[in-house]
Design a protein around this motif. Structure first.
Motif, PDB file in Angstrom:
ATOM      1  N   VAL A 159       0.914  -1.143   0.115  1.00 57.09           N
ATOM      2  CA  VAL A 159      -0.071   0.095   0.004  1.00 57.09           C
ATOM      3  C   VAL A 159       1.030   1.284   0.072  1.00 57.09           C
ATOM      4  CG1 VAL A 159      -1.781   1.178   1.192  1.00 57.09           C
ATOM      5  CG2 VAL A 159      -2.027  -1.216   1.401  1.00 57.09           C
ATOM      6  N   VAL A 160       0.926   2.014  -1.074  1.00 59.52           N
ATOM      7  CA  VAL A 160       1.684   3.313  -1.202  1.00 59.52           C
ATOM      8  C   VAL A 160       0.970   4.383  -0.948  1.00 59.52           C
ATOM      9  CG1 VAL A 160       3.180   4.471  -2.884  1.00 59.52           C
ATOM     10  CG2 VAL A 160       3.028   1.729  -2.862  1.00 59.52           C
ATOM     11  N   CYS A 161       1.565   5.366  -0.289  1.00 64.20           N
ATOM     12  CA  CYS A 161       0.964   6.663   0.203  1.00 64.20           C
ATOM     13  C   CYS A 161       2.091   7.601  -0.252  1.00 64.20           C
ATOM     14  CB  CYS A 161       0.581   6.864   1.724  1.00 64.20           C
ATOM     15  SG  CYS A 161      -0.606   5.379   2.106  1.00 64.20           S
ATOM     16  N   PRO A 162       1.850   8.737  -0.687  1.00 65.83           N
ATOM     17  CA  PRO A 162       2.616   9.827  -0.970  1.00 65.83           C
ATOM     18  C   PRO A 162       3.392  10.444   0.650  1.00 65.83           C
ATOM     19  CG  PRO A 162       0.620  10.667  -1.260  1.00 65.83           C
ATOM     20  CD  PRO A 162       0.524   9.115  -0.730  1.00 65.83           C
ATOM     21  N   PRO A 207      -9.221  26.206  -6.074  1.00 64.18           N
ATOM     22  CA  PRO A 207      -9.670  25.860  -4.732  1.00 64.18           C
ATOM     23  C   PRO A 207      -8.715  25.128  -4.088  1.00 64.18           C
ATOM     24  CG  PRO A 207     -11.157  24.752  -6.163  1.00 64.18           C
ATOM     25  CD  PRO A 207     -10.268  25.675  -7.014  1.00 64.18           C
ATOM     26  N   SER A 208      -8.630  25.160  -2.647  1.00 64.30           N
ATOM     27  CA  SER A 208      -7.684  24.374  -1.873  1.00 64.30           C
ATOM     28  C   SER A 208      -8.071  22.886  -1.713  1.00 64.30           C
ATOM     29  CB  SER A 208      -7.533  24.722  -0.523  1.00 64.30           C
ATOM     30  OG  SER A 208      -8.777  24.862   0.114  1.00 64.30           O
ATOM     31  N   ARG A 209      -7.082  21.961  -1.658  1.00 69.51           N
ATOM     32  CA  ARG A 209      -7.510  20.753  -1.667  1.00 69.51           C
ATOM     33  C   ARG A 209      -7.078  20.057  -0.241  1.00 69.51           C
ATOM     34  NH1 ARG A 209      -4.149  20.015  -6.787  1.00 69.51           N
ATOM     35  NH2 ARG A 209      -5.352  20.102  -8.448  1.00 69.51           N
ATOM     36  N   PRO A 210      -7.694  18.761   0.146  1.00 69.60           N
ATOM     37  CA  PRO A 210      -7.470  18.379   1.469  1.00 69.60           C
ATOM     38  C   PRO A 210      -6.041  17.622   1.297  1.00 69.60           C
ATOM     39  CG  PRO A 210      -9.509  17.716   0.641  1.00 69.60           C
ATOM     40  CD  PRO A 210      -8.940  18.330  -0.352  1.00 69.60           C
ATOM     41  N   PRO A 211      -5.417  17.415   2.361  1.00 71.59           N
ATOM     42  CA  PRO A 211      -3.951  16.933   2.326  1.00 71.59           C
ATOM     43  C   PRO A 211      -3.837  15.816   1.734  1.00 71.59           C
ATOM     44  CG  PRO A 211      -4.996  16.626   4.696  1.00 71.59           C
ATOM     45  CD  PRO A 211      -5.811  17.618   3.692  1.00 71.59           C
ATOM     46  N   LEU A 212      -2.601  15.178   1.460  1.00 73.79           N
ATOM     47  CA  LEU A 212      -2.085  13.598   0.645  1.00 73.79           C
ATOM     48  C   LEU A 212      -2.500  12.917   1.926  1.00 73.79           C
ATOM     49  CD1 LEU A 212       0.942  14.929  -0.972  1.00 73.79           C
ATOM     50  CD2 LEU A 212      -0.923  14.306  -1.968  1.00 73.79           C
ATOM     51  N   HIS A 213      -2.616  11.655   1.453  1.00 72.55           N
ATOM     52  CA  HIS A 213      -2.800  10.371   2.297  1.00 72.55           C
ATOM     53  C   HIS A 213      -1.290  10.190   2.978  1.00 72.55           C
ATOM     54  CE1 HIS A 213      -6.855   9.160   1.638  1.00 72.55           C
ATOM     55  NE2 HIS A 213      -6.521   9.170   0.303  1.00 72.55           N
ATOM     56  N   SER A 214      -1.340   9.800   4.064  1.00 74.84           N
ATOM     57  CA  SER A 214       0.037   9.561   4.723  1.00 74.84           C
ATOM     58  C   SER A 214       0.159   8.043   5.215  1.00 74.84           C
ATOM     59  CB  SER A 214       0.032  10.405   6.029  1.00 74.84           C
ATOM     60  OG  SER A 214      -0.724  10.166   7.042  1.00 74.84           O
ATOM     61  N   VAL A 215       1.371   7.669   5.201  1.00 74.63           N
ATOM     62  CA  VAL A 215       1.884   6.175   5.853  1.00 74.63           C
ATOM     63  C   VAL A 215       0.860   5.876   7.178  1.00 74.63           C
ATOM     64  CG1 VAL A 215       3.436   4.686   6.551  1.00 74.63           C
ATOM     65  CG2 VAL A 215       3.477   5.986   4.449  1.00 74.63           C
ATOM     66  N   ALA A 216       1.209   6.660   8.145  1.00 73.86           N
ATOM     67  CA  ALA A 216       0.634   6.496   9.436  1.00 73.86           C
ATOM     68  C   ALA A 216      -0.701   6.563   9.553  1.00 73.86           C
ATOM     69  CB  ALA A 216       1.276   7.698  10.455  1.00 73.86           C
ATOM     70  N   ASP A 249       3.510  11.049   7.350  1.00 74.42           N
ATOM     71  CA  ASP A 249       2.680  11.021   8.511  1.00 74.42           C
ATOM     72  C   ASP A 249       1.908  12.604   8.495  1.00 74.42           C
ATOM     73  OD1 ASP A 249       3.890  13.396   9.708  1.00 74.42           O
ATOM     74  OD2 ASP A 249       5.388  12.004  10.559  1.00 74.42           O
ATOM     75  N   ALA A 250       0.786  12.549   9.071  1.00 72.86           N
ATOM     76  CA  ALA A 250      -0.434  13.827   8.909  1.00 72.86           C
ATOM     77  C   ALA A 250       0.432  14.854   9.060  1.00 72.86           C
ATOM     78  CB  ALA A 250      -1.430  13.455   9.654  1.00 72.86           C
ATOM     79  N   ASP A 251       1.354  14.921   9.904  1.00 72.13           N
ATOM     80  CA  ASP A 251       1.869  16.159  10.347  1.00 72.13           C
ATOM     81  C   ASP A 251       3.179  16.883   9.421  1.00 72.13           C
ATOM     82  OD1 ASP A 251       0.398  16.330  12.552  1.00 72.13           O
ATOM     83  OD2 ASP A 251       1.913  15.447  13.689  1.00 72.13           O
ATOM     84  N   ASP A 252       3.454  15.900   8.530  1.00 72.13           N
ATOM     85  CA  ASP A 252       4.511  16.101   7.685  1.00 72.13           C
ATOM     86  C   ASP A 252       3.891  17.017   6.457  1.00 72.13           C
ATOM     87  OD1 ASP A 252       6.980  15.940   6.285  1.00 72.13           O
ATOM     88  OD2 ASP A 252       6.312  14.032   5.267  1.00 72.13           O
ATOM     89  N   GLU A 253       4.535  18.221   6.382  1.00 68.51           N
ATOM     90  CA  GLU A 253       4.034  19.136   5.423  1.00 68.51           C
ATOM     91  C   GLU A 253       4.869  18.869   4.106  1.00 68.51           C
ATOM     92  OE1 GLU A 253       4.978  23.078   6.614  1.00 68.51           O
ATOM     93  OE2 GLU A 253       3.529  22.892   8.331  1.00 68.51           O
TER      94      GLU A 253
END
Length: 898
Positions: A635-638, A692-701, A641-645
């Motif tokens: 499973v690959v995520c870009p 328009p702004s987009r929600p954040p990318l998916h994170s591994v965590a 973690d969620a706090d990673d900008e």
């Protein structure tokens, strides 16, 4: 001060903030400024009288200043200058009654306001361009572009022949007609940033043109850097208020600026090439690009500079290819060991492999260095070809080194090559493993064959071969040298040496000593091969795996370590279309492995909309079924973690939202709530041009937490892998994944290269619409390596019919890497396809388009070849020789593998 193309912007500009902003765009010298090309040219400004004005639509007109006043702004500080102008005379020429309008300027600097007041004194004649608005019922222009017109009549033909100076004032134009022509001309539009606008960029470049031509003069005080909306460059190259402007004649041939610029900027292209292609002189092209008379001039000038880029790059490539043949190399004519290796393989070679091995054999037998690019799909058998080449070097009494981009990949190569060479012993001792049970080019089966052939007592050696990831990074001191002992024990012919940065000091010194001895061997290394401590005095062949992961300077360091230049074989699984290869790798012989070995099944690819809960639930149920059958899933995520900008380990950018993966209402509500909270807390992301702004990318965590809570994965262990993990952790995670202890691996794109788990049959890629096609193709290649059915699921939030969806349909519709790379080039450009160090503006070619300009490239290559045939050293083309040298000088601007 003498101005040249190498003069720094900081030495000619007093505004340090402007200098810094230009530097952030890569504009450091005058030459950088001239080659910072606009991406389009704005339409000409229409001439309209004030009574014809349309609110919000740009217009140009001439007027006389009726009154002017300066009002201090006590609350906001600074000053407001207001001038009332009347277009009576101009309106009469258009058979319309005259009208009045107000010009408004704001500034914090008294010096600038005083200077502007002098230009807009009562009775002055001005030419104005701007966007009209309405304020308190009166027509108003805020910070319009202005040009002052000399009082009295100008030249009879209405052309501007220089700066008119009367009463200590310098005027921008001789006549109203000349000023109107200049101010209404098309305006170049540049890629700007939050620090500097397109208008400021244009102003700075025009100033450079003036100074190069010898007509530029310093602006009064800091006027040139104040109030950018007023201090705009004039269409004929002058700067409003600078008191200098080139002529605005319809032809530039007699223009003082054009003549002066031609003296300062000699042409690069040979005159015969320029004339036969009907191209402009380089100085004319720069002037027409940054100060166009019309759109036709602009397009012709862009075409000229595009051809120049093609000609210079192709000349550099051809010259580099010719120069390499002057170097001495170690001829490698011994093919006996190579041929025994081929005979020992537990599978037949494909026709493409045989042909390329023969071509490499001929190249390596010569006394000048081979330079070859080997391109092939994942699993096409590049490693076998590389081993054959290295055995030809070793069998000729020399050394060969294989450089891999990661430690994991280096260890995998070491184990695979060791296993392959063990098979030679097996054949010669009569202990030949069953070939029928083996899959062609499958490292797992090769290792299995090596284990069968190895000495039964060498348990440690077999362990190191069977699980190289698990047994190589965090070994004890005794185990750390097992890989070398295993190589020597099982490969009587050629020792295989592993050299990585993660090795313990004693093992590293032992590996370096073996390489420094000069004895015939194969060295498998990471970036450690580029260090000064690595010496291989008998080095005959350098093999670079995943060439786009290494810089030119790194590759060159291996070629210059010894007096004799080694042969070079660079390999890539990233598909590069022939047009791109001709551009970027024109100095190499190129081989394509297009034939996949038998036994491999096609990967089934599906694009899954993230908001389709039923499809997502079915996908995870399918994956659980494959796990229960003993298979593995990525499973690959870009993001990590969620706090990673940042965007994790790859180049992707953009955003996506946690979707609904299960049909259960509870999970649906949890997912939606989490998505809303995450999006609310995330910083706004603008996707350019006010999107328009987009929600954040998916994170591994986050994905690991969510998937592990799904009922489909109850009782299944998950593992995570990111670029932040240390080597020991990565090795343990991959070993557990390969063994099945953790059958689901949630990771970033760190798995793109160096991961080979035959049991992996499924891969899920979140935010797939944010990746390049070639990267998706590489990630998809992580599954289907064990001969079983395999699936790739691309999770997307792309809009129906949008560009992102079109890109994913390309991946879904074909497994042909060449087609995918061609589409990737068309969607994204050459830089992204050719590697992360070569993306975007760093590609070295600013105008040349690899796909669309293939005819230009081919023509330039043919003409460059004829030129070099007559003049190999370019002694008769000094300027071209200098341009070629500049092109090849830096790692950022020369992206070939020379």
């Amino acid at each position: 001060m003498s101005i040249t193309l190498n003069t720094t912007m900081s030495s000619i500009m007093t505004n340090k903030r402007r200098v810094g902003a230009l530097k952030s765009l890569g504009v450091v010298t005058v030459g950088d400024a001239l080659t910072y090309y606009p991406f389009r040219v704005a339409d000409p400004v229409p001439l309209r009288a004030l009574r014809e004005a349309r609110i919000g639509e740009r217009m140009a007109f001439s007027a006389s200043v009726r009154s002017m006043r300066v009002v201090p702004m006590n609350v906001r500080r600074g000053y407001r200058l207001e001038a009332v102008v009347d277009d009576g005379d101009f309106a009469v020429s258009r058979h319309i009654a005259g009208a009045a309008a107000r010009l408004v300027f704001f500034s914090y600097k008294k010096q600038y306001v005083d200077w502007l007041s002098m230009r807009l004194r009562s009775g002055a004649i001005v030419v104005i361009a701007g966007e009209p608005s309405e304020f308190n019922g009166q027509l108003q222009f805020t910070h319009p572009e202005i040009m002052t017109v000399a009082p009295g009549s100008g030249p009879a033909d209405g052309e501007y022949s220089g700066v008119v100076q009367m009463s200590a004032l310098k005027y921008d134009a001789d006549t109203v007609e000349a000023g109107l022509r200049r101010i209404s001309r098309p305006r170049p539009v540049y890629h700007a940033s939050s620090r500097i606008s397109s208008e400021h960029i244009h102003e700075s470049i025009v100033q450079c043109i003036e100074l190069l031509a010898g007509t530029g003069q310093d602006l009064p005080g800091d006027a040139a850097t104040e109030a950018p909306q007023t201090m705009k460059p004039m269409e004929d190259g002058g700067i409003s208020g600078a008191g200098t402007a080139p002529a605005d004649a319809e032809s530039r041939s007699g223009n003082a600026v054009a003549v002066g610029l031609a003296r300062a900027i000699p042409d690069v292209l040979p005159e015969s090439v320029r004339e036969s292609n009907h191209l402009l002189h380089r100085a004319e092209a720069f002037l027409a690009i940054h100060d166009p008379l019309n759109t036709a001039d602009f397009k012709r000038a862009i075409g000229t500079m595009r051809y120049e880029e093609a000609f210079v790059s192709q000349t550099a490539l051809l010259q580099s290819r010719s120069n390499v043949r002057k170097d001495a190399a170690l001829p490698c004519a011994g093919v006996a060991l190579r041929d025994r290796f081929i005979e020992s393989l537990p599978f037949p070679l494909t026709g493409g492999q045989r042909e390329i091995i023969d071509d490499i054999g001929v190249d390596m037998a010569r006394e000048y260095p081979m330079q070859r690019l080997l391109q092939g799909e994942v699993g096409s058998g590049k490693t076998v070809v590389a081993v054959a080449a290295m055995l030809q070097a070793a069998g000729s009494g020399h050394q060969a080194v294989l450089v891999a981009p990661t430690q994991v990949l280096a260890e995998q190569h070491h184990a695979t090559i060791s296993a392959m060479l063990c098979a030679i012993d097996s054949v010669e001792t009569g202990d030949d493993p069953s070939r029928d049970a083996l899959s062609p080019n499958d490292p797992a089966d090769l290792i299995k064959a090596a284990e069968s052939a190895a000495d039964d007592g060498d348990a440690k050696g077999r362990a190191a071969v069977k699980h190289p990831v698990k047994h190589s990074g965090a070994r004890s001191g005794k185990q750390d040298g097992a890989a070398h002992a295993q190589s020597d024990a099982n490969t009587r012919h050629v020792p295989v040496i592993l050299l990585t940065g993660g090795m313990k000091l004693a093992a590293r010194r032992r590996a370096l000593a073996l390489a420094a001895s000069g004895d015939p061997c194969i060295i498998v290394a990471t970036h450690a091969a580029f260090s000064k401590t690595f010496q291989a005095p008998n080095l005959a062949l350098v093999v670079i795996d995943e060439q786009h992961r290494f810089g030119v300077e790194q590759r060159e360091s291996l070629r210059t370590k010894n007096d004799v230049v080694p042969h070079l074989l660079v390999m890539t699984a990233t598909p590069i279309p022939r047009t791109a290869a001709m551009t970027w790798f024109g100095d190499l012989d190129i081989s394509w492995l297009t034939e996949l070995p038998g036994g491999r099944k096609p990967i089934r690819t599906f694009v899954v909309p993230e908001n389709d809960g039923r499809m997502m639930g079915s996908m995870f149920a399918h994956i659980r079924g494959r796990i229960d059958a003993g298979e593995r899933a990525y499973v690959v995520c870009p993001r990590i973690d969620a706090d990673d900008e940042s965007d994790g380990d790859d180049d992707t950018s953009g955003a996506s939202q946690i979707g609904v993966y299960d049909d259960s209402d509870a999970y649906r509500r949890e997912s939606a709530a989490a998505a809303a909270n995450t999006a609310a807390s995330a910083p706004s992301q603008e996707d350019g041009d006010g999107a328009p702004s987009r929600p954040p990318l998916h994170s591994v965590a986050e994905i690991e937490r969510r998937l592990s809570s799904l009922p489909q994965f109850r009782g299944v262990r998950f593992a995570t892998l990111t670029g932040r993990d240390d080597d020991a952790t990565k090795q343990q995670v991959m070993a557990d994944f390969a063994d099945g202890a953790t059958p689901v691996l949630v990771a970033t794109t760190v798995i793109e290269v160096g991961v080979d788990v035959p049991q992996a049959s499924c891969i899920v890629i979140f935010d797939a619409d944010r990746y390049g096609l070639s990267q998706l193709h590489q990630l998809r290649g992580r599954v289907g390596r064990g001969g079983t059915d395999s699936w790739a699921f691309l999770i997307s939030r792309a809009e129906d019919g949008g560009p992102a969806q079109q890109r994913l349909q390309v991946i879904q519709g074909t497994l042909d890497g060449a087609q995918i790379a061609q589409a990737d080039l068309e969607f994204r450009g050459a830089g992204d396809v050719l590697g992360d160090a070569q993306s975007g503006g760093k590609s070295g070619l600013k105008l040349l388009r690899v796909v669309k300009d293939v005819k230009i490239i081919a023509d330039a290559r043919e003409r460059a070849g004829r030129l070099l045939a007559d003049d190999p050293d370019l002694s008769g083309e000094v300027e071209l020789a200098g341009a070629v040298l500049d092109f090849t000088r830096g790692n950022e601007t020369f992206l070939t593998s020379s």
